[in-house]
Design a protein around this motif. Structure first.
Motif, PDB file in Angstrom:
ATOM      1  N   UNK A 119     -57.665  15.012  42.872  1.00  0.00           N
ATOM      2  CA  UNK A 119     -56.541  15.282  43.774  1.00  0.00           C
ATOM      3  C   UNK A 119     -56.497  14.255  44.904  1.00  0.00           C
ATOM      4  N   UNK A 120     -57.651  13.896  45.395  1.00  0.00           N
ATOM      5  CA  UNK A 120     -57.710  12.907  46.467  1.00  0.00           C
ATOM      6  C   UNK A 120     -57.222  11.541  45.992  1.00  0.00           C
ATOM      7  N   UNK A 121     -57.572  11.174  44.753  1.00  0.00           N
ATOM      8  CA  UNK A 121     -57.104   9.896  44.205  1.00  0.00           C
ATOM      9  C   UNK A 121     -55.583   9.883  44.083  1.00  0.00           C
ATOM     10  N   UNK A 122     -54.987  11.003  43.718  1.00  0.00           N
ATOM     11  CA  UNK A 122     -53.529  11.075  43.625  1.00  0.00           C
ATOM     12  C   UNK A 122     -52.874  10.860  44.981  1.00  0.00           C
ATOM     13  N   UNK A 123     -53.445  11.443  46.033  1.00  0.00           N
ATOM     14  CA  UNK A 123     -52.870  11.289  47.369  1.00  0.00           C
ATOM     15  C   UNK A 123     -53.107   9.890  47.931  1.00  0.00           C
ATOM     16  N   UNK A 163     -55.953   6.067  34.082  1.00  0.00           N
ATOM     17  CA  UNK A 163     -54.827   5.563  33.296  1.00  0.00           C
ATOM     18  C   UNK A 163     -53.530   6.282  33.655  1.00  0.00           C
ATOM     19  N   UNK A 164     -53.642   7.545  33.965  1.00  0.00           N
ATOM     20  CA  UNK A 164     -52.456   8.294  34.379  1.00  0.00           C
ATOM     21  C   UNK A 164     -51.979   7.852  35.757  1.00  0.00           C
ATOM     22  N   UNK A 165     -52.916   7.594  36.673  1.00  0.00           N
ATOM     23  CA  UNK A 165     -52.528   7.168  38.013  1.00  0.00           C
ATOM     24  C   UNK A 165     -51.900   5.782  38.028  1.00  0.00           C
ATOM     25  N   UNK A 166     -52.218   4.956  37.056  1.00  0.00           N
ATOM     26  CA  UNK A 166     -51.664   3.598  37.027  1.00  0.00           C
ATOM     27  C   UNK A 166     -50.157   3.608  36.809  1.00  0.00           C
ATOM     28  N   UNK A 167     -49.607   4.683  36.287  1.00  0.00           N
ATOM     29  CA  UNK A 167     -48.161   4.741  36.048  1.00  0.00           C
ATOM     30  C   UNK A 167     -47.369   5.033  37.317  1.00  0.00           C
ATOM     31  N   UNK A 200     -54.098  -0.555  43.138  1.00  0.00           N
ATOM     32  CA  UNK A 200     -54.800  -0.669  41.865  1.00  0.00           C
ATOM     33  C   UNK A 200     -55.932   0.344  41.825  1.00  0.00           C
ATOM     34  N   UNK A 201     -55.974   1.143  40.770  1.00  0.00           N
ATOM     35  CA  UNK A 201     -56.984   2.192  40.610  1.00  0.00           C
ATOM     36  C   UNK A 201     -57.923   1.782  39.487  1.00  0.00           C
ATOM     37  N   UNK A 202     -59.214   1.871  39.742  1.00  0.00           N
ATOM     38  CA  UNK A 202     -60.245   1.520  38.757  1.00  0.00           C
ATOM     39  C   UNK A 202     -61.262   2.640  38.671  1.00  0.00           C
ATOM     40  N   UNK A 203     -61.897   2.738  37.519  1.00  0.00           N
ATOM     41  CA  UNK A 203     -62.890   3.776  37.266  1.00  0.00           C
ATOM     42  C   UNK A 203     -64.238   3.141  36.977  1.00  0.00           C
TER      43      UNK A 203
END
Length: 481
Positions: free
Chosen positions: A139-143, A173-177, A183-186
Motif C-alpha cells: 500500500x505504501x508503494x502505491x502511495x 510490474x503492476x505499479x509500473x503501469x 521508477x519502481x524496482x524489486x
C-alpha cells in the motif's frame, strides 16, 4: 454713301476679328492639345514637371490661388470626368522614385523568438523501502508511486524464499503501469539484493519484516526484529551512509537507539538524519480530537511526545486547538484510546493480528513525502519524530525522546524539545521517560553482547570489551567538568 458703306464694312470686319479671338481663347482654355511624343491627350496643367536627377521629389501639382469656374472644370477633368464630350484620364507620374532609407527606430526591436530549450530532468529523491513484502509495504508503494518528488522507488522483501519471483515482483510490474515519473524496482534477500537496493538512496524506510502480534511484549518483539534491523544498519553504513533513515519497525523506541549505536561503530552516525516515525499515533490522535470537537481533521494536529507506543506514548490534546483544553477525564479516555488503537483494529483469527494497514500506509506516505520535499529544499515541514535529545533543552534519563522537529535540506534543522504541557500530561510524561530509559538500557545491553558487524549475529556470543555503564545525570556531570 461711300463713307457710310466704309463705316459698316469696318464694323463688320472688326466684329469678325473679335469673334475669332474669343473662339480661339475658348479653345485654348477648354480643350487639351495633343502631345507630340505621347499617345494620350492630357491637359497642360496635368503634365508633371521635370524630375531633378540630383534630388528626385514626388510629383506634386501646383495649386492656384484663385478658384474659379476653370478650376472646377480642371478638377472634373483630373477626377476622370469629361469636358464637352471629350474623354480625359488622370495623369500620374510613371517614373519610380527611389525609396528613402528608413530612420532607425527609437525603441529597441522586438526580440526574435527562440525555440525553448529542453527542460532539465526534474530533480527527485530515491527511496528504499526495506520490508516491503508486507501489506503495508505494498500500500505504501502505491502511495509513494504517485509522489512527484520521488524519481526512483526500490522495494526490498526481507522474507527468504525460493527465488525472486514472488508476489512483490508482480506488485512492481503492476505499479509500473501507473503514469507517473517514478521508477519502481524489486529486490529480494534470496538474491542478496539488500546492498543493490540501498545504493545511492536518499531516504531509507525500515518496515517490519514480518507480521507480529501486537499483544506480544516489547522484549520479544525486540529480540525478533533486532538482528534484522542490525543488518539493515550495517548495509546502510556501507552503501548509503548519508541517507535519511526513517524507522518504522516496532518497537521504534528500541530500534532507533540500536541503529544509532551501530552507525556510531562505523563512524557514520549523524543524529540529524535518524528519525523514528510517530506519524501513525499522531494521525489517530488528531482524528480523534477533530471528531470530538466537530472540526476538520486535516486542520487539527495533536503532537505526541515521549515514546511511540504503549505506556510511553503521550498525546498532547491540549495543543489540538488554541486556547481550549479538554477536561481531564476526556483527556484520559482519549489517551487510552490512542494507546490501545493497534489492539482495537486487530483481528482474532490467524497469526496476523494487524489490520490497520491502510491507515498506517497513508500516515507513513505523508511522512516520507514531507521529508522528500524537505531534502529537495521545497519546504521546511514540522513533524513529530523520535530523535536524540539535546542536553541543553531536556535533561532526562532517556537519550531518545519523541518531539516536534523541523526538517530541511540537510536533515533535522532544529529540535524544538518538549512543548509546554498541562499538569496531567507532565505526570504521564515522567512515567513515560522512565519506561524509555529502561528500554534503551535493554538495547544497549543487547548491542554490547552482539557487537560484531557480521550478519550472523548468533555466532558471536562474546564481548570484545568490558562496557562502562553511565547514567544520564553522571554523563551530564562529567561533561560539565
Amino acid at each position: 454713301m461711300f463713307r457710310t458703306l466704309e463705316f459698316w464694312s469696318h464694323v463688320v470686319s472688326s466684329s469678325r476679328i473679335l469673334k475669332w479671338q474669343a473662339v480661339e481663347a475658348i479653345v485654348c482654355r477648354c480643350y487639351a492639345k495633343k502631345a507630340r511624343n505621347d499617345g494620350c491627350a492630357r491637359a497642360h496643367v496635368d503634365i508633371p514637371p521635370a524630375v531633378d536627377p540630383l534630388c528626385p521629389q514626388p510629383c506634386e501639382r501646383r495649386k492656384k490661388k484663385k478658384e474659379g469656374i476653370l478650376h472646377k472644370i480642371k478638377l472634373k477633368v483630373i477626377e476622370g470626368g469629361t469636358n464637352f464630350g471629350t474623354p480625359f484620364r488622370r495623369v500620374e507620374c510613371k517614373e519610380v522614385c527611389p525609396k528613402k532609407p528608413k530612420a532607425p527606430p527609437k525603441a529597441l526591436p522586438a526580440p526574435a523568438k527562440k525555440l525553448p530549450p529542453m527542460p532539465e530532468p526534474r530533480p527527485g529523491v530515491q527511496v528504499s523501502v526495506l520490508g516491503a513484502d508486507t501489506a503495508i509495504g505494498q500500500y505504501l508503494a502505491l502511495l509513494l508511486k504517485q509522489c512527484s518528488c520521488i524519481k526512483k522507488l526500490r522495494l526490498y522483501e526481507a522474507k527468504d524464499s525460493q527465488g525472486c519471483n514472488r508476489d512483490l515482483c508482480s506488485v512492481v510490474q503492476d505499479l509500473q503501469h501507473i503514469n507517473t515519473n517514478c521508477l519502481v524496482q524489486a529486490f529480494s534477500c534470496a538474491c542478496y539484493g539488500l546492498e543493490r537496493c540501498l545504493q545511492n538512496s536518499d531516504i531509507v524506510l525500515m518496515l517490519e519484516s514480518g507480521y507480529l502480534n501486537v499483544d506480544m511484549p516489547v522484549e520479544k518483539r525486540f529480540l525478533y526484529q533486532a538482528p534484522i534491523v542490525k543488518s539493515y544498519a550495517d548495509a546502510i553504513a556501507n552503501e548509503c551512509p548519508k541517507a535519511f533513515i526513517i524507522v518504522c519497525a516496532t518497537p521504534i523506541d528500541c530500534m532507533v537507539p540500536l541503529i544509532a549505536e551501530t552507525l556510531k561503530e562505523t563512524g557514520w552516525y549523524d543524529p540529524n538524519k535518524l528519525l523514528g516515525s510517530l506519524a501513525v499515533p499522531e494521525m489517530r490522535a488528531s482524528t480523534l480530537a477533530a471528531r470530538a470537537l466537530c472540526l476538520e481533521p486535516r486542520y487539527t494536529r495533536v503532537p505526541c511526545v515521549g515514546g511511540t507506543e504503549g505506556d510511553t506514548l503521550v498525546p498532547l490534546f491540549s495543543k489540538a486547538v488554541e486556547y481550549f483544553d479538554f477536561a481531564q477525564h476526556n483527556t484520559e479516555m482519549m489517551t487510552e484510546a490512542v494507546r490501545n488503537a493497534p489492539s482495537a483494529v486487530s483481528r482474532c483469527d490467524g497469526p496476523c493480528q494487524r489490520v490497520g494497514d491502510l491507515s498506517e500506509a497513508h500516515a507513513l506516505a505523508g511522512l516520507v513525502t514531507a521529508v522528500a520535499h524537505a531534502l529537495l529544499c521545497h519546504d521546511i515541514p514540522r513533524v513529530t519524530g523520535f530523535v536524540e535529545t539535546d542536553l541543553r533543552q531536556v535533561i532526562s534519563p532517556a537519550r531518545f525522546i519523541a518531539g516536534p522537529v523541523d526538517i530541511g535540506g540537510s536533515g533535522i534543522m532544529r529540535n524544538l524539545g518538549l512543548p509546554k504541557m498541562t499538569e496531567h500530561e507532565a505526570t504521564i510524561a515522567n512515567v513515560a521517560l522512565s519506561s524509555l530509559a529502561y528500554r534503551q538500557s535493554m538495547v544497549y545491553d543487547w548491542y554490547c553482547k552482539y557487537r560484531s558487524s557480521s550478519t550472523r549475529l548468533d555466532a558471536c556470543q562474546f564481548e570484545f570489551f568490558c562496557p562502562r555503564n553511565y547514567s544520564r545525570f553522571n554523563d551530564c556531570a562529567y561533561a560539565n567538568v
